[in-house]
Motif scaffolding. Structure first.
Motif, PDB file in Angstrom:
ATOM      1  N   PHE A   1      10.484  46.839 127.681  1.00  0.00           N
ATOM      2  CA  PHE A   1      10.762  48.287 126.964  1.00  0.00           C
ATOM      3  C   PHE A   1      10.687  49.990 127.751  1.00  0.00           C
ATOM      4  O   PHE A   1      10.377  49.963 129.234  1.00  0.00           O
ATOM      5  CB  PHE A   1       9.256  47.975 126.052  1.00  0.00           C
ATOM      6  CG  PHE A   1       7.767  48.366 126.977  1.00  0.00           C
ATOM      7  CD1 PHE A   1       7.508  49.401 127.729  1.00  0.00           C
ATOM      8  CD2 PHE A   1       7.485  46.928 127.923  1.00  0.00           C
ATOM      9  CE1 PHE A   1       5.879  49.686 128.550  1.00  0.00           C
ATOM     10  CE2 PHE A   1       6.069  47.055 128.849  1.00  0.00           C
ATOM     11  CZ  PHE A   1       5.712  48.291 128.842  1.00  0.00           C
ATOM     12  N   ASP A   2      10.759  50.794 127.103  1.00  0.00           N
ATOM     13  CA  ASP A   2      10.375  51.957 126.900  1.00  0.00           C
ATOM     14  C   ASP A   2       9.497  52.741 126.189  1.00  0.00           C
ATOM     15  O   ASP A   2       8.983  52.652 125.058  1.00  0.00           O
ATOM     16  CB  ASP A   2      11.927  52.913 127.333  1.00  0.00           C
ATOM     17  CG  ASP A   2      11.153  54.570 127.655  1.00  0.00           C
ATOM     18  OD1 ASP A   2      11.712  55.069 128.908  1.00  0.00           O
ATOM     19  OD2 ASP A   2      10.995  55.429 127.047  1.00  0.00           O
ATOM     20  N   ASP A   3       7.727  53.119 126.612  1.00  0.00           N
ATOM     21  CA  ASP A   3       7.320  54.271 126.052  1.00  0.00           C
ATOM     22  C   ASP A   3       6.472  55.692 126.513  1.00  0.00           C
ATOM     23  O   ASP A   3       5.516  55.123 127.640  1.00  0.00           O
ATOM     24  CB  ASP A   3       6.597  52.951 126.499  1.00  0.00           C
ATOM     25  CG  ASP A   3       5.252  52.755 124.818  1.00  0.00           C
ATOM     26  OD1 ASP A   3       4.888  54.265 124.650  1.00  0.00           O
ATOM     27  OD2 ASP A   3       4.570  51.825 124.640  1.00  0.00           O
ATOM     28  N   GLY A   4       6.556  56.255 126.201  1.00  0.00           N
ATOM     29  CA  GLY A   4       6.435  57.929 126.433  1.00  0.00           C
ATOM     30  C   GLY A   4       5.176  57.904 125.320  1.00  0.00           C
ATOM     31  O   GLY A   4       4.691  59.082 125.818  1.00  0.00           O
TER      32      GLY A   4
ATOM     33  N   THR B   1       9.601  51.584 123.016  1.00  0.00           N
ATOM     34  CA  THR B   1      11.238  50.726 122.386  1.00  0.00           C
ATOM     35  C   THR B   1      12.050  49.548 123.252  1.00  0.00           C
ATOM     36  O   THR B   1      11.603  49.964 124.332  1.00  0.00           O
ATOM     37  CB  THR B   1      12.152  52.164 122.337  1.00  0.00           C
ATOM     38  OG1 THR B   1      12.156  52.894 121.628  1.00  0.00           O
ATOM     39  CG2 THR B   1      13.094  51.538 121.883  1.00  0.00           C
ATOM     40  N   TYR B   2      11.604  48.579 122.786  1.00  0.00           N
ATOM     41  CA  TYR B   2      11.740  47.707 123.184  1.00  0.00           C
ATOM     42  C   TYR B   2      12.947  47.555 123.324  1.00  0.00           C
ATOM     43  O   TYR B   2      14.342  47.655 122.400  1.00  0.00           O
ATOM     44  CB  TYR B   2      11.381  46.281 122.747  1.00  0.00           C
ATOM     45  CG  TYR B   2      10.122  45.617 123.353  1.00  0.00           C
ATOM     46  CD1 TYR B   2       9.992  45.371 123.812  1.00  0.00           C
ATOM     47  CD2 TYR B   2       8.845  46.044 122.529  1.00  0.00           C
ATOM     48  CE1 TYR B   2       8.852  44.764 124.105  1.00  0.00           C
ATOM     49  CE2 TYR B   2       7.983  45.898 122.692  1.00  0.00           C
ATOM     50  CZ  TYR B   2       7.715  44.710 123.802  1.00  0.00           C
ATOM     51  OH  TYR B   2       6.030  45.053 124.020  1.00  0.00           O
TER      52      TYR B   2
ATOM     53  N   LEU C   1      19.425  41.826 123.877  1.00  0.00           N
ATOM     54  CA  LEU C   1      19.645  43.307 123.459  1.00  0.00           C
ATOM     55  C   LEU C   1      19.586  44.077 122.304  1.00  0.00           C
ATOM     56  O   LEU C   1      19.680  43.659 121.567  1.00  0.00           O
ATOM     57  CB  LEU C   1      21.280  44.005 123.834  1.00  0.00           C
ATOM     58  CG  LEU C   1      21.081  45.387 124.059  1.00  0.00           C
ATOM     59  CD1 LEU C   1      21.068  46.460 125.853  1.00  0.00           C
ATOM     60  CD2 LEU C   1      23.058  46.067 124.023  1.00  0.00           C
ATOM     61  N   THR C   2      18.264  44.404 122.053  1.00  0.00           N
ATOM     62  CA  THR C   2      17.587  44.832 120.941  1.00  0.00           C
ATOM     63  C   THR C   2      17.123  46.498 121.016  1.00  0.00           C
ATOM     64  O   THR C   2      16.435  46.967 120.185  1.00  0.00           O
ATOM     65  CB  THR C   2      15.434  44.620 121.433  1.00  0.00           C
ATOM     66  OG1 THR C   2      15.644  44.690 122.865  1.00  0.00           O
ATOM     67  CG2 THR C   2      16.202  42.828 120.677  1.00  0.00           C
ATOM     68  N   GLY C   3      17.814  47.269 121.856  1.00  0.00           N
ATOM     69  CA  GLY C   3      16.965  48.604 121.451  1.00  0.00           C
ATOM     70  C   GLY C   3      17.552  49.964 123.050  1.00  0.00           C
ATOM     71  O   GLY C   3      18.294  49.274 123.743  1.00  0.00           O
ATOM     72  N   ARG C   4      17.960  50.891 122.558  1.00  0.00           N
ATOM     73  CA  ARG C   4      18.225  51.986 123.448  1.00  0.00           C
ATOM     74  C   ARG C   4      17.594  53.068 123.187  1.00  0.00           C
ATOM     75  O   ARG C   4      16.925  53.678 121.860  1.00  0.00           O
ATOM     76  CB  ARG C   4      20.211  52.384 123.175  1.00  0.00           C
ATOM     77  CG  ARG C   4      20.270  52.037 122.002  1.00  0.00           C
ATOM     78  CD  ARG C   4      22.289  52.631 121.883  1.00  0.00           C
ATOM     79  NE  ARG C   4      22.683  52.068 120.756  1.00  0.00           N
ATOM     80  CZ  ARG C   4      23.195  50.662 120.917  1.00  0.00           C
ATOM     81  NH1 ARG C   4      23.264  49.940 121.989  1.00  0.00           N
ATOM     82  NH2 ARG C   4      24.326  50.488 120.151  1.00  0.00           N
ATOM     83  N   LEU C   5      18.027  54.153 123.786  1.00  0.00           N
ATOM     84  CA  LEU C   5      16.909  55.177 123.594  1.00  0.00           C
ATOM     85  C   LEU C   5      18.337  56.617 123.114  1.00  0.00           C
ATOM     86  O   LEU C   5      19.374  57.036 123.746  1.00  0.00           O
ATOM     87  CB  LEU C   5      16.295  55.850 125.089  1.00  0.00           C
ATOM     88  CG  LEU C   5      15.944  54.548 126.186  1.00  0.00           C
ATOM     89  CD1 LEU C   5      15.078  55.164 127.005  1.00  0.00           C
ATOM     90  CD2 LEU C   5      14.613  54.258 125.121  1.00  0.00           C
ATOM     91  N   HIS C   6      17.278  57.393 122.260  1.00  0.00           N
ATOM     92  CA  HIS C   6      17.550  57.695 121.553  1.00  0.00           C
ATOM     93  C   HIS C   6      17.310  59.784 121.878  1.00  0.00           C
ATOM     94  O   HIS C   6      16.046  59.949 122.284  1.00  0.00           O
ATOM     95  CB  HIS C   6      17.900  57.945 120.121  1.00  0.00           C
ATOM     96  CG  HIS C   6      19.342  57.234 120.494  1.00  0.00           C
ATOM     97  ND1 HIS C   6      20.496  57.094 120.056  1.00  0.00           N
ATOM     98  CD2 HIS C   6      19.081  55.636 119.096  1.00  0.00           C
ATOM     99  CE1 HIS C   6      20.737  56.217 119.870  1.00  0.00           C
ATOM    100  NE2 HIS C   6      20.388  55.452 118.966  1.00  0.00           N
ATOM    101  N   SER C   7      18.925  61.309 121.995  1.00  0.00           N
ATOM    102  CA  SER C   7      18.046  62.092 121.793  1.00  0.00           C
ATOM    103  C   SER C   7      18.281  61.908 119.941  1.00  0.00           C
ATOM    104  O   SER C   7      18.129  61.783 119.136  1.00  0.00           O
ATOM    105  CB  SER C   7      18.719  63.129 122.141  1.00  0.00           C
ATOM    106  OG  SER C   7      20.100  62.901 121.524  1.00  0.00           O
ATOM    107  N   ARG C   8      17.766  63.691 119.555  1.00  0.00           N
ATOM    108  CA  ARG C   8      18.202  63.788 118.088  1.00  0.00           C
ATOM    109  C   ARG C   8      19.980  64.210 117.935  1.00  0.00           C
ATOM    110  O   ARG C   8      20.427  63.291 116.895  1.00  0.00           O
ATOM    111  CB  ARG C   8      18.074  65.350 117.375  1.00  0.00           C
ATOM    112  CG  ARG C   8      16.673  65.714 116.948  1.00  0.00           C
ATOM    113  CD  ARG C   8      16.604  67.006 117.620  1.00  0.00           C
ATOM    114  NE  ARG C   8      14.930  67.038 117.176  1.00  0.00           N
ATOM    115  CZ  ARG C   8      14.000  67.431 115.487  1.00  0.00           C
ATOM    116  NH1 ARG C   8      15.196  66.971 114.575  1.00  0.00           N
ATOM    117  NH2 ARG C   8      13.044  67.943 116.044  1.00  0.00           N
ATOM    118  N   GLU C   9      20.596  64.280 119.144  1.00  0.00           N
ATOM    119  CA  GLU C   9      22.264  63.943 118.570  1.00  0.00           C
ATOM    120  C   GLU C   9      22.136  62.352 119.101  1.00  0.00           C
ATOM    121  O   GLU C   9      23.411  62.314 118.124  1.00  0.00           O
ATOM    122  CB  GLU C   9      22.979  64.958 119.633  1.00  0.00           C
ATOM    123  CG  GLU C   9      24.238  65.274 119.319  1.00  0.00           C
ATOM    124  CD  GLU C   9      24.720  65.775 120.848  1.00  0.00           C
ATOM    125  OE1 GLU C   9      23.923  65.905 121.825  1.00  0.00           O
ATOM    126  OE2 GLU C   9      25.883  66.432 120.473  1.00  0.00           O
TER     127      GLU C   9
END
Lengths: 435, 458
Positions: free
Chosen positions: B274-277, B298-299, B306-314
């Motif tokens: 996971f990633d967690d800010g 985000t897992y 593979l269940t997720g990925r990291l996003h910006s607004r764009e």
């Protein structure tokens, strides 16, 4: 902000004010389409003072402030430094130099940059529709000004133009990423030459081939030869020498490497991105200085501080990454002396071996001892004098100091890497390859 | 400032997305080399950026020194952006937020006399120098940095954040003849000066490890089973996998998107990442990212899928997914891009000791020197390691580089221990943006059949 130096003088201090100015325009393409246009402007000031007792103070800022406040910032810090044993130089009044400023770069606007971007993308994707092209074009002007406690002032400016292209080819089994760059001080970047390099790399990468681990001759391309230079530059760094971190510290004047290998610093080379008449602490740079000559270790890079510690004089190698930093020893422009034969000939004569263009993990091994152990990011297997295809999952390891001894040949053709290192193709034999 | 910025972000009339960032960085650096104070630097820096996305063209980005003339810059940006060629981009809009957040610290380093800082570093330098024979060089580097950040954007959001960051790094070099060994370690946290107090035993350990490395033989290299310690396992997941889950790598590349299709089995079923800010107190945390999107967990991998990925607004807009609060910038010099925050391998259930038990000949790789990645290809170096022989940890070894193909390696994880911990030192680079704090976490993990590059003595 220059008034602060009057105050430095009046207070009986020595010192220098280092001022950087930057104006940059850039366009960024992502997957063949324009993503961003960006404008950067920055001015910053770094004030270094030396007290009568030799202690150094430093304060940096990018905002204008009262001279006394600025000086106090530096003086506060000077309480803690250990004394230094060098002097801030006087700047020569009689020397003249010219700025390397190309008006065509200064005048370059977004339309021109986009035109170049579109051209490169269309040339690559026209021939290779399956690839994805990312692109970065940067053009700008940078100036540096030094003022010392005698209130003498020096100024130098140059323009820069950088193009970096990343090409990605993904298939269900493989991801290929190729990078090529050209950087120069004026607009004369040969786009065709850049395109040819990219196309050549794509063509050579068409098929994936396997190779067995073992000891092989390796040809490093100009970009690839950083594998050999990286540990060497670490060892030549005067600060590492003074601090006992350099393998080379007690070997000056000794023949350590192949007699084919010579490395020079040429700081006045026109239009390189390192060219400069003086370094960032006011020492005049050298037109030509041998670091290694025919395999013999001649000289390292010293700034004022490391030079005074090592009882050597600085010959113009104190540079600052930005106004926020104190000087560190490094080089302006490097040249590796080229050989006599073409790179094609070196390749044709190779019975079996590897061409290494780029690696992953440079500098993550024991650099101080010269050790490298990296994955080959872009490399080609050679058999009977011909490139057979790209290799994957291959590691290259060895000791750079040993490898520089094992140089068997250096090509005649050279290329400027990052606009400040003129490097040839280098054949080293043997090197250990794990596959 | 708040009302001024909020007024400015209302100017766009043609559907543009406007974002303004102003930032003040107060910092100090102290570096001791062999007990001598080599560098003391301090400074304050102010600057900002204005960036605009026009719905029909592309991004306009302007970074500048100082805080003056923001209105003019906004006007120039809005005019200029409309003249750019068409780019086919967009951003996901969000609800307006107004928040002021400041990280609380015990000992605010901005108000601490330099004297206190320098004296403590001198004590550490002394301890390290006396910790082992053959030390040719010892350095102590202390850095602190306080960022005051103001962000306003077209959502009508205004954020004020105060982010302290403090780090201490010890480096020791041991030398015998022509062999040099370097060992480094340190601490880094989002906190005050209290973070760097009480590190005497670490200073001593760094000196001793450098000395011990001189005596250790090089690892021979080849294929073997490897146990990674939590530090190295964290770097592995960050480097080898984390970067590929940053959506900007794949938004415009359909083939890569297929390769990273959500729901696809990508790793051993034992693996959860996971990633967690939004976690409290870590260096990669803050309640909002640099685009004013709330951070969250985000897992990326669950039970090997593979269940997720990291996003910006764009990237969220382009892939029709949701922003995850991962748009980060290192400073006002650069636009925010998709970055990891705090990334980790979730703990498993078995004891650490179990991992070693059924390895006949293998390697226990500990801590790291550095790591790199080029999409599916990765490489990273362990600081040192130990041989594993007949299930037992044996002799110390050095010169260890692990490298491989991401997809193959993720499948080779066959055990995840229960001893999870975070590592906060180090920073991550992407493009030009270097040194972003990205903590990693992991327990011990085991990999079967990995290519290890060593060094054969010449």
């Amino acid at each position: 902000m220059f008034e602060v130096m009057g105050l430095v003088k009046k207070s009986g201090l020595r010192g220098d004010l280092f001022v950087t100015e930057l104006r940059e325009k850039s366009v960024i393409y992502e997957a063949g389409r324009l993503k961003e246009y960006s404008v950067q402007e920055e001015t910053g000031y770094g004030l270094r003072v030396i007290r009568p007792d030799g202690r150094v103070g430093f304060y940096a800022s990018n905002r204008t402030m009262e001279p006394q406040v600025f000086l106090n910032g530096a003086l506060e810090v000077s309480e803690f430094g250990d004394p230094v044993f060098f002097d801030i130089p006087s700047y020569p009044a009689f020397l003249e130099w010219k700025d390397f400023v190309d008006s065509k770069i200064e005048a370059m606007d977004i339309h021109e940059m986009v035109e170049i971007g579109e051209y490169l993308v269309s040339q690559i994707q026209g021939e290779y529709p399956e690839v994805c092209v990312d692109l970065e074009l940067r053009a700008g002007w940078e100036g540096k000004t030094l003022v010392n406690h005698h209130e003498e002032r020096m100024h130098f400016a140059r323009t820069f133009f950088r193009i970096g292209v990343t090409v990605n080819r993904t298939t269900s089994e493989d991801i290929l990423e190729i990078y090529a760059e050209r950087s120069w001080g004026n607009k004369d970047i040969n786009l065709e030459d850049l395109l040819q390099e990219i196309k050549r790399k794509l063509d050579f990468s068409k098929s994936l081939v396997k190779m067995r681990g073992g000891r092989y001759p390796v040809i490093f391309t100009p970009g690839g030869s950083l594998v050999l230079l990286y540990p060497l530059l670490y060892g030549l760094n005067g600060k590492n020498v003074v601090l006992g971190k350099s393998f080379l510290q007690d070997k000056w004047g000794k023949v350590l490497f192949s007699s084919l290998f010579s490395l020079l610093e040429t700081s006045h080379e026109p239009w390189t991105l390192g060219t400069c008449p003086f370094d960032d602490e006011g020492i005049m740079t050298q037109a030509e200085k041998f670091l290694v000559e025919n395999g013999r270790l001649e000289e390292g890079f010293f700034d004022l501080w490391s030079g005074s510690q090592a009882k050597r004089s600085s010959r113009g190698n104190g540079f600052r990454p930005s106004y926020r930093h104190l000087p560190e020893p490094t080089f302006a422009t490097l040249k590796m002396r080229s050989g006599l034969r073409d790179r094609e000939t070196l390749l044709e004569e190779l019975e079996e071996g590897l061409v290494v263009d780029s690696v992953l993990g440079l500098g993550q091994s024991n650099v101080a001892s010269g050790i490298f152990s990296c994955s080959v990011q872009l490399g080609f297997y050679v058999k009977d004098g011909e490139i057979q295809g790209r290799v994957k999952d291959v590691m290259l390891s060895g000791n750079a100091y040993q490898a520089l001894r094992d140089i068997k040949e250096i090509s005649r053709d050279t290329r400027w890497v990052h606009g400040r290192m003129l490097l040839p193709y280098v054949l080293v034999e043997p090197l250990q390859i794990e596959a | 400032m708040k009302s001024q910025l909020l007024e400015l972000v209302k100017i766009p009339q043609h559907g543009e997305y406007l974002e303004i960032r102003l930032e003040r960085i107060t910092s100090a650096l102290i570096r001791l080399q062999n007990g001598l104070v080599e560098k003391v630097q301090s400074g304050v820096e102010e600057g900002g950026y204005v960036r605009v996305l026009h719905p029909k063209t592309s991004w306009w980005f302007n970074t500048f020194s100082g805080w003056n003339g923001v209105r003019e810059r906004v006007e120039v940006a809005l005019h200029s952006v409309s003249l750019l060629p068409a780019g086919g981009r967009g951003v996901t809009r969000a609800e307006p937020v107004e928040a002021a957040w400041k990280c609380e610290v015990k000992e605010d380093f901005r108000y601490l006399p330099l004297d206190t800082k320098v004296k403590l570093m001198q004590e550490y330098a002394q301890i390290m120098r006396e910790s082992a024979p053959f030390l040719s060089h010892c350095s102590v580097e202390y850095r602190d940095e306080w960022r005051e950040i103001y962000i306003a954007n077209s959502d009508g959001s205004f954020l004020e954040m105060g982010k302290p960051d403090v780090s201490l790094t010890f480096v020791a070099v041991a030398r015998k003849n022509d062999r040099l060994e370097v060992y480094r370690n340190g601490v880094a946290e989002r906190g005050g000066f209290e973070v760097v107090r009480g590190q005497e035993s670490l200073a001593q350990e760094v000196g001793r490890k450098a000395g011990a490395l001189l005596e250790a033989p090089s690892f021979e290299g080849g294929m073997c089973d490897v146990v990674l310690d939590p530090v190295l396992a964290g770097v592995f997941i960050h480097e080898a996998f984390g970067h590929l889950s940053e959506a900007d790598f794949i938004t415009r590349n359909e083939k890569l998107q297929k390769m990273m299709l959500l729901g696809k089995p990508i790793a051993s079923p034992l693996l959860n990442v996971f990633d967690d800010g939004s976690l409290e107190g870590l260096r990669g945390s803050s309640p909002y990212d640099d685009e004013g999107i709330p951070t969250r967990r985000t897992y990326l991998i669950r039970n090997g899928y593979l269940t997720g990925r990291l996003h910006s607004r764009e990237t969220a807009y382009l892939m029709q997914e949701f922003p995850t609060g991962n748009a980060r910038t290192v400073s006002y010099h650069f636009p925010p891009v998709v970055r990891m925050s705090n990334t980790a391998i979730e703990e498993g259930v078995i004891d650490r000791e179990e991992l070693f038990r059924d390895i006949d000949r293998g390697l226990y790789a500990v801590e790291y020197i550095g790591g790199n990645t080029a999409l599916e290809l990765f490489t990273f170096s362990a600081a040192y390691g130990y041989r594993i022989e007949n299930g037992k940890i044996g002799e110390m070894v050095k010169d260890i580089v692990l490298s491989g193909n991401l997809f193959r390696t993720l499948m080779q994880i066959d055990a995840v221990a229960s001893d999870f911990r975070w590592t906060q030192i180090g920073g991550c680079g992407k493009g030009e943006q270097m040194g972003l704090p990205t903590p990693t976490g992991s327990p011990h993990i085991r990999l079967r059949g990995v290519l290890v590059g060593g060094h054969k003595s010449v």
